[in-house]
Design a protein around this motif. Structure first.
Motif, mmCIF file in Angstrom:
data_model
loop_
_atom_site.group_PDB
_atom_site.id
_atom_site.type_symbol
_atom_site.label_atom_id
_atom_site.label_comp_id
_atom_site.label_asym_id
_atom_site.label_seq_id
_atom_site.Cartn_x
_atom_site.Cartn_y
_atom_site.Cartn_z
ATOM 1 N N LYS A 20 -31.486 21.621 -9.420
ATOM 2 C CA LYS A 20 -31.377 22.236 -10.745
ATOM 3 C C LYS A 20 -31.647 21.209 -11.854
ATOM 4 C CE LYS A 20 -28.204 25.912 -9.285
ATOM 5 N NZ LYS A 20 -26.973 26.674 -9.624
ATOM 6 N N CYS A 23 -27.916 19.229 -12.673
ATOM 7 C CA CYS A 23 -26.994 18.849 -11.599
ATOM 8 C C CYS A 23 -27.807 18.756 -10.310
ATOM 9 C CB CYS A 23 -25.868 19.868 -11.447
ATOM 10 S SG CYS A 23 -26.452 21.524 -11.011
ATOM 11 N N CYS A 25 -27.378 20.541 -7.549
ATOM 12 C CA CYS A 25 -27.377 21.749 -6.721
ATOM 13 C C CYS A 25 -28.813 22.144 -6.386
ATOM 14 C CB CYS A 25 -26.731 22.910 -7.485
ATOM 15 S SG CYS A 25 -24.966 22.701 -7.713
ATOM 16 N N THR A 37 -23.688 26.100 -6.340
ATOM 17 C CA THR A 37 -23.049 25.908 -7.651
ATOM 18 C C THR A 37 -22.137 24.688 -7.623
ATOM 19 O OG1 THR A 37 -21.234 27.354 -7.006
ATOM 20 C CG2 THR A 37 -23.009 28.366 -8.275
ATOM 21 N N CYS A 38 -21.849 24.172 -8.813
ATOM 22 C CA CYS A 38 -20.947 23.027 -8.954
ATOM 23 C C CYS A 38 -20.321 23.103 -10.349
ATOM 24 C CB CYS A 38 -21.716 21.723 -8.757
ATOM 25 S SG CYS A 38 -22.754 21.299 -10.164
ATOM 26 N N CYS A 41 -23.092 23.399 -13.264
ATOM 27 C CA CYS A 41 -23.874 24.615 -13.496
ATOM 28 C C CYS A 41 -23.006 25.866 -13.599
ATOM 29 C CB CYS A 41 -24.991 24.766 -12.470
ATOM 30 S SG CYS A 41 -24.468 24.793 -10.770
#
Ligand code: ADP
Ligand code: MG
Ligand code: ZN
Length: 471
Positions: A20, A23, A25, A37-38, A41
């Motif tokens: 992304k 980040c 991910c 996801t993290c 995001c």
């Protein structure tokens, strides 16, 4: 009343990065909901974004595709608004200092459509509305994936111009490895801004915007519909309301989504967590160096330098892979039209309907077979059989042809001898040939083939028949 149609586009394309934009991910389509996801995001407080260099590079490359100026100083800004698919309540985008400025594309009717800018931003998540009682599901996998937004000047005046432009944008982005532009997966979406003005008036009318159209066909249909709708509004003496309208492809019409009066002030400001992006001239030069020659330039060259019909040029540049394959073949054996025919008729059908493919035969082997046919060592039908065998066994064409006994071992002299023999022994054939050659030529060729065990080149035999029988 007669109106001029004025259209400007905002095109979003998902960039082809592994991760992304802020980040690490994964950036992929089709994962399980919320798998990729993290904290960054999903917009957790205090999480810090770090910009993805590759995304910046791909945005620069998109500008290089269309002749934009590349900014040496670009800034990410926060565009504030609330929506459930945007967990931070702001989207990181660009406003005052985008990465690419200007540029454009010349259409086949000669019109140059100008780009205003291309900027980098993040995508939002995806909402799935189930029902009133169950509610809505949200998947943040797409949240924070990198997008470019290409904004045009209001230079279009028809659905056809828009259609050609979108196709040219897509093929360039795909060719240059910037984006896959899979419209059915939402990889390329288009907002259409449209207004009408009295013919030749210099003042633009009020525009409406239709958002997130995701097929070429729906873009065209939405434009045709909106032109008609606005013309009816104006003809009845009313005014067009500046608003966002939602296109319903199934119903074939659009409806008010929100009017501009309700539109928000996005309160853009530079994102304090992300440093301004400094782009060096060296970086731009390096990226320029990596750019492939784009489809339109290739088509022009195929027509001008190789004398190919526009149709061939179009098909050969339908993908970078096919185009590169063709060019390598031409380098090995300079008979462009012959190679084009073989690719279009005999090779592409082997892979048709596959989304991503490579031809099952190397350029070298493919060209070798074409050469054998052109030299009349084998005829085309045998050439196609040989190609099948080469694909099956992976052996070299000449070796295989020899093994299979396909190589013609009958010389021109031997063929001439046989023809002379037939003429001497069969006066009726000779006579018939004088009167109606087309009726007996098949018989004569058949005679030679039979007497050579099928090893003569029938094309050559045909050519030699006249030489002997016209005497
Ligand atoms: P916004 O940010 O409100 O969408 P922009 O000025 O950035 O507004 O314009 C967005 C798009 O609308 C651009 O593609 C532009 O070419 C197009 N556009 C602007 N004015 C008109 C108009 N009068 N008719 C049709 N399209 C327009
Ligand atoms: Mg807009
Ligand atoms: Zn993340």
């Amino acid at each position: 009343m007669n109106y001029d149609v004025v259209i400007g586009l905002e095109i979003h394309a998902e960039l082809k990065t592994k991760t992304k934009v802020f980040c690490s991910c994964k950036n992929e389509f089709g994962a399980k909901p919320n798998e990729n996801t993290c904290p960054v995001c999903t917009g957790m407080p205090g999480a810090l974004p770090v910009i993805n260099k590759k995304a910046v590079e791909l945005c620069i490359k998109s500008g290089l595709c269309f002749g934009s100026d590349i900014s040496l100083y670009a800034v990410m800004e926060r565009k504030n608004y609330f929506y459930p698919d945007l967990s931070k309540a702001y989207q990181i985008s660009q406003m005052v200092n985008p990465i690419c400025i200007g540029g454009g594309i010349k259409l086949s009717n000669g019109k140059f459509v100008r780009l205003n800018r291309i900027h980098l931003e993040e995508d939002a998540g995806k909402l799935t509305h189930i029902s009133k009682s169950v509610g809505t599901l949200v998947d943040y996998n797409r949240g924070g994936t990198p997008l470019i937004e290409i904004v045009t000047e209001p230079d279009f005046s028809s659905a056809e111009e828009v259609d050609e432009f979108l196709k040219r944008i897509r093929e360039a982005l795909v060719f240059a490895g910037i984006a896959d532009c899979k419209m059915e997966e939402g990889g390329m979406r288009c907002d259409v801004n449209l207004s009408l003005k009295p013919k030749d008036s210099v003042i633009f009318g009020t525009r409406t915007e239709m958002k997130n159209l995701n097929s070429f066909k729906s873009v065209s249909r939405a434009i045709e519909y909106e032109i008609k709708r606005q013309a009816e509004v104006l003809n009845s003496g009313e005014t067009v309301v500046q608003e966002t309208r939602k296109w319903d492809d199934a119903k074939g019409k659009n409806l008010t989504m929100r009017s501009k009066e309700e539109a928000q002030d996005y309160r853009y400001f530079p994102d304090p967590d992300i440093l301004p992006i400094a782009i060096s001239i060296e970086t731009v030069a390096k990226l320029k160096n990596e750019m492939p020659e784009l489809p339109q330039a290739r088509r022009d060259r195929y027509v001008q330098d190789f004398g190919l019909p526009e149709y061939d040029a179009q098909i050969l540049t339908s993908s970078k892979y096919v185009s590169d394959y063709f060019e390598k073949c031409v380098k090995l054996f300079t008979v462009p039209k012959k190679i084009s025919n073989w690719i279009m008729v005999d090779l592409l059908k082997l892979v048709k309907e596959q989304e991503e493919f490579s031809f099952p035969i190397s350029e070298e082997d493919f060209v070798e077979i074409i050469k054998m046919v052109e030299e009349k060592t084998i005829n085309k039908t045998v050439g196609l059989q040989l190609m099948e065998k080469v694909i099956e066994t992976g052996e070299k064409p000449r070796v295989l042809a020899d093994k299979m006994g396909l190589l013609v071992t009958i010389s021109k002299e031997q063929i001439l001898d046989l023809l002379r023999k037939l003429k001497a022994e069969n006066a009726k054939v000779a006579e018939d040939y004088k009167k109606t050659p087309e009726k007996v030529v098949g018989f004569i060729v058949g005679y030679v083939m039979k007497n050579t065990g099928g090893k003569a080149n029938s094309v050559l035999v045909k050519e030699l028949v006249g030489q002997v029988f016209n005497d």
